[in-house]
Write an enzyme that holds these catalytic residues in place. Structure first.
Site, mmCIF file in Angstrom:
data_model
loop_
_atom_site.group_PDB
_atom_site.id
_atom_site.type_symbol
_atom_site.label_atom_id
_atom_site.label_comp_id
_atom_site.label_asym_id
_atom_site.label_seq_id
_atom_site.Cartn_x
_atom_site.Cartn_y
_atom_site.Cartn_z
ATOM 1 N N SER A 176 1.124 -0.906 -0.003
ATOM 2 C CA SER A 176 0.084 0.006 0.058
ATOM 3 C C SER A 176 0.907 1.593 0.064
ATOM 4 C CB SER A 176 -1.013 -0.174 0.490
ATOM 5 O OG SER A 176 -0.828 1.325 1.789
ATOM 6 N N LYS A 177 0.109 2.241 -0.298
ATOM 7 C CA LYS A 177 0.469 3.412 -0.642
ATOM 8 C C LYS A 177 1.099 4.360 0.815
ATOM 9 C CE LYS A 177 -1.517 5.978 -4.578
ATOM 10 N NZ LYS A 177 -2.244 7.081 -5.284
ATOM 11 N N ARG A 178 0.633 4.026 2.143
ATOM 12 C CA ARG A 178 -0.335 4.421 3.198
ATOM 13 C C ARG A 178 1.486 3.945 3.741
ATOM 14 N NH1 ARG A 178 -4.754 6.816 2.436
ATOM 15 N NH2 ARG A 178 -6.068 4.991 1.992
#
Ligand code: GLU
Length: 493
Positions: free
Chosen positions: A263-265
Site C-alpha cells: 500500500s501507498k500508505r
C-alpha cells in the site's frame, strides 16, 4: 487505429506508486496490443488530498518508465504539463470549472434517480456509528430520500448546505461481468446511497468517473481490484443515464512480501524510489508486467514492445501478485548485463559520486574497468558503490567480513603479505603485467597455493575472501592504496 480506448486515471496525491504504474502499464499494453488509444485523465475532485507538484512528479515518473500517453494529460517536449485530445479538459477540476457535471446531476435529480440530502456530517457520522455498534453495515439511512423535490429545491435556494445522493432502488441485484473475475453481483440493500455531489459542490470520484468515462468513450476500464465494490454503483449510474457500461477488468492486488496489500500508505513503493536505487525503466516495466500476468511460455525477459505483442487479459491472474524484490533484481540484472561497458560506466557514475567514493576527477578508464569488473554482479546501479566501496575507503572504515577477519589472523597471511609488499617495492606501479603475474609469483616464492593463497590475498586487499577478478581490482586500487592496505593488515590483524 481500433476503437479500443483505455485510460489511466490517477488521483495525484504525491508520487506515482508502483501499483499505479502496474495499472498504467496494463492499460498501455492493451492499448498497444489492440492498436487502441491510451488516455490519461486526472481525478482530482478530492480537494482535501490535493498536493502541489504531484501531477508533474507523476507524469515524469510515467515518462521515465516508457509508458506513453496518446491522449489527455501528458508532458510536452519541454517537460511542461499539457493536454491533448478532443474530449478535454482531461483534468477533472477543470471539468468542474467548465460546469460539465451540472447537466448530468440535474438530469438524475429530475428523474428521481438522485436526491438532495441536507443531513449534516455529524448526523451522518452518528447514524453510521450507531449502525456499527448494532453490528450493521454502516450506510446512510435515507432520511432525505422522501423530501419532495420542490421543497428540496426551495431549501437549496435558501442557501442550505446539501449533498446530492444516488437514489438506489430497494433490493435489486446489480451484476456485471468482470473479464478476469467473472460475474459479480451486489444487492442494492447492501449498498449506500452514494454521495454524487459533495458539500463543496465538487462531484465525487464515483460520479465523475462515470460521466467522464462515458464522455471520453472509454471502452475498457482497467484498474486495481480494490475498486470492485465501487463498480456496482458505477454500473447503476450507467443504467440510470441509459448509457452502455464499459467492459471491466479488475487487476489482482499487488501484495508485499508479507502477502499484505502493497500500500501507498506505508510510504514505500514509489516509482521515484526505484529510480533512485538505480533500476532501469526496462527492468522495472518487465518485472511489473509479470505482476499478475504471465506469458504463454517460460520466457520472462521482455521488452515493452514484445510485451505489447503478447499481452492480453486472458492471461491475467485472479489472485494477488506478490512483489518479490529479489525477482525484480534478477529481471533488472538482465538489462544491466545487456549494457556495454561504456554505458554501464556512464550509468553507475552518478551513483558512485553520490556515495562519495569518487568525484568528477575520477578517470574514465578506471570507471570502465570498475564497470567491467562488476557487470556480472550489479543488478541495479546503486549496487556498484556497495560492492566496490572497500577499494576506495580508508582502512579504518572498511568492513572486513567475518571470513576475511578469520583468514587474516592466520600465519600464512603474514608470509604472503610480506612477500607481496616486497614485490610491490620492486615495481613502479601495478600494471596489467604485474596484476596478472603476481599470484603466480607469490605461489612460487612461498609455496602456498590454491585457496590458501587466494583467500588471504583477497581478504587483505578487499576485506572479503570472495569477489570479482582480482587482477582488475589490483589495477583499480593501484600501488599506493594496496601498499597502505597491506601495511594496515600487518599491523592490525
Ligand atoms: N482515481 C482513481 C484512483 O486514484 C481511479 C480509479 C479508476 O480507475 O476508476 O486510482
Amino acid at each position: 487505429m481500433s476503437d479500443v480506448r483505455v485510460r489511466f486515471a490517477p488521483s495525484p496525491t504525491g508520487y506515482l506508486h508502483i501499483g499505479g504504474l502496474r495499472t498504467a502499464l496494463f492499460n498501455y499494453l492493451y492499448a498497444r496490443h489492440t492498436d487502441g488509444t491510451m488516455i490519461l485523465r486526472i481525478e482530482d475532485t478530492d480537494r482535501t488530498r490535493f498536493v502541489e507538484g504531484a501531477l508533474e512528479n507523476l507524469l515524469k515518473a510515467l515518462d521515465w518508465s516508457g509508458v506513453e500517453i496518446d491522449e489527455g494529460v501528458m508532458l510536452d517536449e519541454n517537460g511542461k504539463v499539457t493536454e491533448k485530445g478532443e474530449y478535454g479538459p482531461y483534468i477533472q477540476s477543470e471539468r468542474v470549472e467548465a460546469g460539465i457535471y451540472n447537466e448530468y446531476i440535474e438530469k438524475l435529480i429530475e428523474e428521481d434517480k438522485a436526491y438532495y440530502c441536507f443531513c449534516s456530517q455529524e448526523r451522518v457520522d452518528k447514524v453510521r456509528d450507531q449502525q456499527k455498534a448494532d453490528g450493521l453495515t454502516p450506510k446512510y439511512d435515507g432520511l432525505c430520500r422522501s423530501i419532495p423535490l420542490e421543497e428540496a429545491k426551495q431549501r437549496v435556494a435558501n442557501g442550505e448546505e446539501y449533498t446530492v445522493r444516488l437514489k438506489l432502488p430497494k433490493n435489486r441485484d446489480i451484476s456485471f461481468e468482470d473479464r478476469i473475475k467473472g460475474k459479480i453481483t451486489f444487492n442494492t440493500d447492501d449498498m449506500d446511497d452514494q454521495v454524487l455531489i459533495k458539500r463543496d459542490g465538487y462531484p465525487t470520484y464515483h460520479f465523475a468517473v462515470v460521466v467522464d468515462d462515458n464522455a471520453m468513450k472509454i471502452t475498457h476500464v482497467v484498474r486495481g481490484d480494490e475498486w470492485i465494490s465501487s463498480t456496482p454503483k458505477h454500473v447503476y449510474l450507467y443504467e440510470a443515464f441509459g448509457w452502455d457500461a464499459p467492459e471491466y477488468i479488475h487487476l489482482p492486488t499487488v501484495l508485499n512480501e508479507n502477502h499484505k496489500k502493497y500500500s501507498k500508505r506505508n510510504g514505500d513503493g514509489m516509482v521515484e524510489d526505484f529510480i533512485e536505487e538505480g533500476y532501469t525503466p526496462e527492468g522495472l516495466i518487465n518485472f511489473l508486467s509479470l505482476l499478475g500476468w504471465s506469458p504463454d511460455s517460460e520466457e520472462e525477459i521482455f521488452s515493452i514492445e514484445e510485451l505489447a505483442k503478447q499481452f492480453d487479459f486472458d492471461r491475467v491472474n485472479k489472485t494477488g501478485a506478490v512483489f518479490d524484490k529479489r525477482k525484480l533484481d534478477w529481471v533488472n540484472g538482465h538489462y544491466v548485463r545487456d549494457l556495454s561497458v561504456e554505458e554501464l560506466a556512464e550509468r553507475i557514475k552518478p551513483f558512485m559520486e553520490k556515495s562519495g567514493l569518487i568525484d568528477e576527477s575520477y578517470p574514465e578508464e578506471d570507471l570502465k574497468l570498475l564497470a567491467e569488473t562488476w557487470q556480472s554482479a550489479v543488478d541495479k546501479f546503486s549496487d556498484a558503490p556497495k560492492l566496490s566501496k572497500n577499494y576506495f575507503l580508508d582502512e579504518s572504515e572498511i568492513e572486513w567480513d567475518e571470513e576475511a577477519s578469520q583468514v587474516l589472523k592466520e600465519e600464512n597471511t603474514k608470509k604472503l603479505v610480506d612477500a607481496y609488499l616486497e614485490k610491490l617495492g620492486e615495481a613502479d606501479e601495478i600494471d596489467e603485467e604485474f596484476a596478472k603475474t603476481i599470484m603466480k609469483t607469490l605461489q612460487k616464492e612461498t609455496g602456498i597455493k590454491g585457496k590458501n593463497l587466494w583467500f588471504p590475498i583477497r581478504a587483505a586487499i578487499t576485506g572479503s575472501v570472495h569477489g570479482p577478478d582480482l587482477s582488475n581490482v589490483m589495477i583499480l586500487m593501484g600501488k599506493e592504496k594496496i601498499e597502505e592496505r597491506l601495511n594496515y593488515v600487518k599491523e592490525n590483524f
